[in-house]
Design an enzyme around this catalytic site. Structure first.
Site, PDB file in Angstrom:
ATOM      1  N   GLU A   1      35.811  10.369  15.899  1.00 22.39           N
ATOM      2  CA  GLU A   1      35.818  11.697  15.303  1.00 22.39           C
ATOM      3  C   GLU A   1      36.128  12.758  16.360  1.00 22.39           C
ATOM      4  OE1 GLU A   1      35.783  13.800  12.933  1.00 22.39           O
ATOM      5  OE2 GLU A   1      35.971  12.365  11.292  1.00 22.39           O
TER       6      GLU A   1
ATOM      7  N   GLU B   1      29.379  10.244   9.245  1.00 19.67           N
ATOM      8  CA  GLU B   1      29.670  10.352  10.679  1.00 19.67           C
ATOM      9  C   GLU B   1      28.390  10.140  11.473  1.00 19.67           C
ATOM     10  OE1 GLU B   1      33.265  13.655  10.148  1.00 19.67           O
ATOM     11  OE2 GLU B   1      31.247  14.303  10.697  1.00 19.67           O
TER      12      GLU B   1
ATOM     13  N   GLU C   1      31.687   9.529   3.488  1.00 21.97           N
ATOM     14  CA  GLU C   1      32.308   9.430   4.816  1.00 21.97           C
ATOM     15  C   GLU C   1      31.250   9.777   5.862  1.00 21.97           C
ATOM     16  OE1 GLU C   1      35.597  12.135   4.699  1.00 21.97           O
ATOM     17  OE2 GLU C   1      36.797  10.878   3.376  1.00 21.97           O
TER      18      GLU C   1
ATOM     19  N   ARG D   1      31.775  18.747   0.662  1.00 15.83           N
ATOM     20  CA  ARG D   1      31.881  18.676   2.112  1.00 15.83           C
ATOM     21  C   ARG D   1      30.636  19.116   2.879  1.00 15.83           C
ATOM     22  NH1 ARG D   1      36.810  18.120   4.266  1.00 15.83           N
ATOM     23  NH2 ARG D   1      36.390  19.531   6.009  1.00 15.83           N
TER      24      ARG D   1
ATOM     25  N   ASP E   1       0.844  -1.193   0.000  1.00  9.83           N
ATOM     26  CA  ASP E   1       0.000   0.000   0.000  1.00  9.83           C
ATOM     27  C   ASP E   1       0.881   1.246   0.000  1.00  9.83           C
ATOM     28  OD1 ASP E   1      -1.833   1.995   0.339  1.00  9.83           O
ATOM     29  OD2 ASP E   1      -2.456   1.393   2.357  1.00  9.83           O
TER      30      ASP E   1
ATOM     31  N   ARG F   1      40.531  22.938   3.356  1.00  7.79           N
ATOM     32  CA  ARG F   1      39.355  22.242   3.875  1.00  7.79           C
ATOM     33  C   ARG F   1      38.223  23.187   4.279  1.00  7.79           C
ATOM     34  NH1 ARG F   1      40.301  16.764   5.255  1.00  7.79           N
ATOM     35  NH2 ARG F   1      42.467  16.166   4.895  1.00  7.79           N
TER      36      ARG F   1
ATOM     37  N   GLU G   1      35.866  16.426  -3.466  1.00  6.40           N
ATOM     38  CA  GLU G   1      35.218  16.108  -2.189  1.00  6.40           C
ATOM     39  C   GLU G   1      34.195  17.192  -1.860  1.00  6.40           C
ATOM     40  OE1 GLU G   1      36.342  15.520   2.567  1.00  6.40           O
ATOM     41  OE2 GLU G   1      37.777  16.444   1.190  1.00  6.40           O
TER      42      GLU G   1
ATOM     43  N   HIS H   1      30.902  13.871   4.077  1.00  8.27           N
ATOM     44  CA  HIS H   1      31.696  14.298   2.929  1.00  8.27           C
ATOM     45  C   HIS H   1      31.615  13.215   1.860  1.00  8.27           C
ATOM     46  CE1 HIS H   1      34.400  16.571   6.052  1.00  8.27           C
ATOM     47  NE2 HIS H   1      33.177  17.071   5.959  1.00  8.27           N
TER      48      HIS H   1
ATOM     49  N   GLU I   1      33.255   7.631  12.864  1.00 10.55           N
ATOM     50  CA  GLU I   1      33.188   7.586  11.406  1.00 10.55           C
ATOM     51  C   GLU I   1      33.674   6.227  10.936  1.00 10.55           C
ATOM     52  OE1 GLU I   1      34.655  10.999   9.161  1.00 10.55           O
ATOM     53  OE2 GLU I   1      35.717   9.631   7.802  1.00 10.55           O
TER      54      GLU I   1
END
Length: 446
Positions: free
Chosen positions: A191, A136, A134, A337, A52, A318, A335, A247, A198
């Site tokens: 972490e 977390e 990645e 982030r 359903d 970063r 990457e 990430h 992580e």
């Protein structure tokens, strides 16, 4: 070559599998399943199990509620005894696509949204998009009634060695279960924040990665529960410490080679890589409502806690929303982030791919790479570098999504309308709720 129906039936018989879970997700990314006993295995494998759809978030109206689950044989797995009580019979799992009774793909199926973007990628001459997430998460204690708290006896930090606690024991058990289920685990560590962990698993093509994220969330929560703990993918459960991100490393392949790599270009990034990065930057405001889907997501996207707040890219830094890790050759990648692990993995990867492909189709080029720490720049310096900010609230993110035709088209009208409606209700509920902060701040003073 994938598994066949005959091979799956044989494996279930050999391992005394008594229950088969037919798994799918709703538009908000919550794992759903229909579980069938052994007598229904053949019917389930033939894609004849009906459910359903009107009771599932964002699926169908009451008058068109019957839906079918079409299993993807390549997702077959038998759950290890560690997370299922083998005394009641072993349990297997298949991830399914959702169709109408006549077999037509259901436009509200998030897995189907991602598959449509993968087909678009192939029509442009590429093989696949690889994605390496990645995710977390936090592990918290439960109270006497079994309800989750935000308390942890773990006071460890980033990469700390072996704090002897349930958190480490649970994380190791999670890794063991995931490995037994076919995951290739690359790293597992503590972490930055207390109670935060992580576990990284190897990249794969976009569809397999989305399936893996859905499975990963189930395993993490299940193992935590068996340890008397609560695992949460909520982005920011505690103020004043780092939140949980996801990430995601992205690259696309053509003729078996990484299309992002050009050894003769600046930063050794190909024109295709720059196009893709430019597409991600251009559509970041529109897709953040998908990659960061909760009111709480924007408590994480705040300066000072390592999460990006600015729409920029960097070959090294970063602090940017997109970072280019140092590895080159087959490992060349971007990457992204800002995503967090509360996102629907199918929709998240679909909008990332849609944004990048738009950059390729329009031959967009990004502004120069930012080499400085963006958080230390003045407002004037950011303006000079044309660095804009990500939406600061879910409301702003939804408004940006409403203006982004590329992301709307990628989602499709059905999912877009249902998703925006659900998120507007979520924001309105948050807006009219009186929170503890307000009581602490105003009750006595006024």
């Amino acid at each position: 070559m994938g598994l066949t129906k005959k091979e799956i039936l044989k494996a279930m018989a050999e391992h005394d599998v008594r229950f088969l879970r037919l798994q799918f997700t709703d538009i908000l990314g919550k794992n759903k399943n229909v579980e069938v006993p052994a007598s229904q295995f053949e019917k389930a494998l033939d894609g004849e199990m009906m459910f359903d759809g009107s009771s599932i978030e964002g699926f169908t109206r009451i008058e068109e509620s019957d839906m079918l689950l079409k299993p993807d044989y390549d997702t077959f797995v038998i759950f290890p005894d560690e997370i299922e009580d083998a005394g009641r019979g072993r349990v297997a799992r298949l991830i399914c696509d959702v169709t109408y009774p006549d077999g037509t793909p259901f436009e509200g199926d998030p897995r189907g949204v991602l598959k449509r973007q993968i087909e678009r990628l192939k029509k442009l001459g590429f093989d696949s998009m690889s994605a390496g997430p990645e995710p977390e998460f936090f592990l918290f204690l439960r109270d006497e009634e079994g309800l989750p708290t935000t308390e942890t006896h773990d006071q460890a930090g980033y990469f700390d060695l072996a704090p002897i606690d349930k958190g480490e024991e649970a994380r190791r058990d999670m890794v063991n279960v995931l490995v037994e289920m076919g995951f290739e685990i690359e790293a597992a560590h503590h972490e930055v924040a207390p109670g935060q962990h992580e576990i990284d698993f190897k990249y794969a093509d976009a569809l397999k990665t989305a399936d893996n994220i859905a499975t990963f969330k189930f395993v993490v929560k299940r193992v935590a529960l068996l340890h008397g703990l609560h695992a949460t993918f909520m982005p920011k459960p505690i103020a004043g410490i780092n939140g949980s991100g996801m990430h995601t490393h992205l690259s696309i392949f053509k003729n078996g080679k990484n299309a992002f790599y050009d050894p003769k270009a600046e930063y050794e990034l190909s024109r295709t890589a720059l196009n893709f990065i430019a597409g991600l930057l251009a559509h970041a405001p529109g897709m953040v409502a998908i990659t960061n889907p909760l009111v709480n997501s924007y408590k994480r996207l705040t300066p000072g806690y390592e999460a990006p707040t600015n729409i920029a890219w960097s070959a090294s830094n970063r602090s940017a929303m997109i970072r280019i890790p140092a590895r080159r050759g087959v490992g060349t990648r971007a990457e992204l982030r800002m995503p967090d692990p509360s996102t629907n993995p199918y929709l998240a990867l679909a909008v990332m791919l849609a944004a990048g492909l738009d950059g390729i189709e329009k031959d967009l080029l990004p502004p120069p790479s930012i080499q400085r720490n963006i958080f230390s720049m003045t407002v004037r310096e950011r303006r000079r570098h044309k660095i804009k900010e990500l939406p600061g609230t879910l409301r702003e993110a939804i408004a940006a999504l409403e203006k982004d035709e590329v992301i709307k088209e990628a989602l499709g009208e059905h999912i877009y309308n249902h998703y925006v409606q659900a998120k507007r209700l979520e924001w309105e509920d948050y807006r009219i709720t009186v929170h503890d902060w307000e009581l602490d701040r105003y009750l006595s003073e006024y």
